[in-house]
Scaffold this motif. Structure first.
Motif, PDB file in Angstrom:
ATOM      1  N   ASP A  20       0.920  -1.308  -0.050  1.00 56.62           N
ATOM      2  CA  ASP A  20       0.053   0.060  -0.015  1.00 56.62           C
ATOM      3  C   ASP A  20       0.851   1.355  -0.044  1.00 56.62           C
ATOM      4  O   ASP A  20       1.844   1.068   0.213  1.00 56.62           O
ATOM      5  N   ARG A  21       0.448   2.470   0.069  1.00 48.12           N
ATOM      6  CA  ARG A  21       1.016   3.794  -0.182  1.00 48.12           C
ATOM      7  C   ARG A  21       1.731   4.100   0.975  1.00 48.12           C
ATOM      8  O   ARG A  21       2.547   5.158   1.092  1.00 48.12           O
ATOM      9  N   TRP A  22       1.405   3.643   2.311  1.00 48.48           N
ATOM     10  CA  TRP A  22       1.816   4.188   3.422  1.00 48.48           C
ATOM     11  C   TRP A  22       2.592   3.308   4.341  1.00 48.48           C
ATOM     12  O   TRP A  22       3.672   3.888   5.029  1.00 48.48           O
ATOM     13  N   GLU A  47       5.384  13.524   3.652  1.00 47.49           N
ATOM     14  CA  GLU A  47       4.425  13.203   2.673  1.00 47.49           C
ATOM     15  C   GLU A  47       3.087  13.593   3.315  1.00 47.49           C
ATOM     16  O   GLU A  47       2.000  13.228   2.718  1.00 47.49           O
TER      17      GLU A  47
ATOM     18  N   ASN B  12       9.311   7.060  -1.275  1.00 47.67           N
ATOM     19  CA  ASN B  12       8.252   7.579  -1.848  1.00 47.67           C
ATOM     20  C   ASN B  12       7.791   7.512  -3.188  1.00 47.67           C
ATOM     21  O   ASN B  12       6.626   6.980  -3.510  1.00 47.67           O
ATOM     22  N   LEU B  15       6.997   4.117  -4.243  1.00 47.89           N
ATOM     23  CA  LEU B  15       5.631   3.709  -3.727  1.00 47.89           C
ATOM     24  C   LEU B  15       4.469   4.236  -4.407  1.00 47.89           C
ATOM     25  O   LEU B  15       3.535   3.629  -4.647  1.00 47.89           O
ATOM     26  N   GLU B  16       4.594   5.500  -5.041  1.00 52.88           N
ATOM     27  CA  GLU B  16       3.538   6.059  -5.804  1.00 52.88           C
ATOM     28  C   GLU B  16       3.434   5.332  -7.088  1.00 52.88           C
ATOM     29  O   GLU B  16       2.415   5.444  -7.681  1.00 52.88           O
ATOM     30  N   GLY B  19       3.153   1.124  -5.304  1.00 54.92           N
ATOM     31  CA  GLY B  19       2.581   0.908  -4.118  1.00 54.92           C
ATOM     32  C   GLY B  19       1.134   0.502  -4.035  1.00 54.92           C
ATOM     33  O   GLY B  19       0.207   1.039  -3.310  1.00 54.92           O
ATOM     34  N   ASP B  20       0.885  -0.687  -4.610  1.00 54.97           N
ATOM     35  CA  ASP B  20      -0.253  -1.263  -4.349  1.00 54.97           C
ATOM     36  C   ASP B  20      -0.386  -2.680  -4.475  1.00 54.97           C
ATOM     37  O   ASP B  20       0.721  -3.122  -4.412  1.00 54.97           O
TER      38      ASP B  20
END
Lengths: 191, 191
Positions: A20-22, A47, B12, B15-16, B19-20
């Motif tokens: 996931d993104r976090w 972020e 980051n 992940l963008e 990130g899924d």
DNA sequence: CCAAACTGATTGCGTTTTGCAAGCAGTTGA
DNA sequence: TCAACTGCTTGCAAAACGCAATCAGTTTGG
């Protein structure tokens, strides 16, 4: 009996936890930013993570064994979040993610210097960093006089920041030696 | 001017894009399963991806430069999806993800054998595999007689499957040599 | 002793993403 | 001609996300 997992593939199982993104952002901040409290993670977040998402991710990461949560003896309301061995083992993965991002995405100079050092340091540096994290988060003893990898990474980051600021004010922050280099202990791109 | 990114941090930014819970599954199946068409990805999916999610991910990955889509000359409706250099560069990341999953999560034996070989082969094996992917997806020429890494991984996977099946029928699949070993070219856990 | 700041969250609410089942128009091969 | 195959799309319900406001208990400074 419920369906627990989509498949037994290692990559899939990893994605079920970290996909996931976090989640990895939170782990990154604890690991490299040494943020141990909720508010630290919330307010220093590059972020701008929302508080409910942060609360949810901390809960999930504790549930899944990547973090532990304990009371802070100095403050009855404070909680201290620590990395487990499982999370410390993510250092090579985060290093690879940083390397890939640096190579292919529009990273900013100051935020990618640590990724660069981590990449160049290779497995030897990762191992030292992981030992340092074990000391900090798991209470493991470290040989006295061990230099801090994290301090080196942080110094390099601050040096870049200072240099960038210095460009428009006074270029007085050069120490002579390239930022972050600690002798020749770690090879460049060792394979 | 719109806010494009949450931050310029390499982790980051990675992940963008990744990130899924599905993007890396799609890339994994194209990379290790050699699935090049929509239906192949849909119907052979271990994790039973839904068709709308698959369509969305393929579109996004093409948009973001990880895949290319081209028409299949043998079938007017078929599309061929190929990895770009950007995606091929994910091999070390996927190897680390597999290694982490194998160490900490309840992986199944047959689905983790490839991750194990990839982990033990280290950077040298990853490089060979990436060259092979460049040949397959980017049309790059390979020195003749180069042994296929992917074939080795796939054989090891099938050997484990056969051995597991053989336990309850006939244990006749042993060839004498350990599955997947190709001489001593790749070191075990090279650092 | 009291108000301000700080602690780890929770709540409400609208938007976005996911997941599932079904369907679709065009293409191919027998 | 017709069934199987092609890469998708659509509809809809459920879950996750994201934002802003809020909360109750704790500590700190005056």
């Amino acid at each position: 009996m419920e369906e627990l997992h989509r498949s037994g593939c290692p990559i899939n199982l990893t994605l079920e936890i970290l996909g996931d993104r976090w989640s990895l952002i939170v782990i990154r901040d604890i690991m490299f930013g040494n943020r141990r409290h909720f508010r630290e993670l919330l307010q220093n977040s590059q972020e701008r993570i929302a508080s409910n998402i942060l609360a949810d991710r901390l809960r999930r990461l504790v549930d899944r064994g990547l973090l532990t949560r304990e009371d802070d003896p100095t403050h009855k309301q404070k909680a201290i979040y620590s990395l487990t061995e499982m999370a410390i083992d993510l250092v090579p993965l985060l290093a690879q993610m940083g390397a890939w991002g640096r190579k292919h995405l529009p990273v900013s100079e100051e935020l990618s210097i640590r990724a660069e050092l981590l990449e160049n340091g290779g497995q030897a540096l990762w191992n030292d960093f992981m030992e340092e994290l074990r000391a900090k988060h798991l209470g493991k003893q470290l040989p006295p006089g061990t230099p801090s990898v994290l301090a080196g990474l942080t110094k390099a980051y601050l040096d870049v920041l200072a240099k960038k600021a210095g460009c428009s004010v006074l270029a007085e922050n050069d120490t002579g030696a390239p930022a972050g280099h600690q002798g020749q202990k770690y090879g460049e791109n060792a394979v």
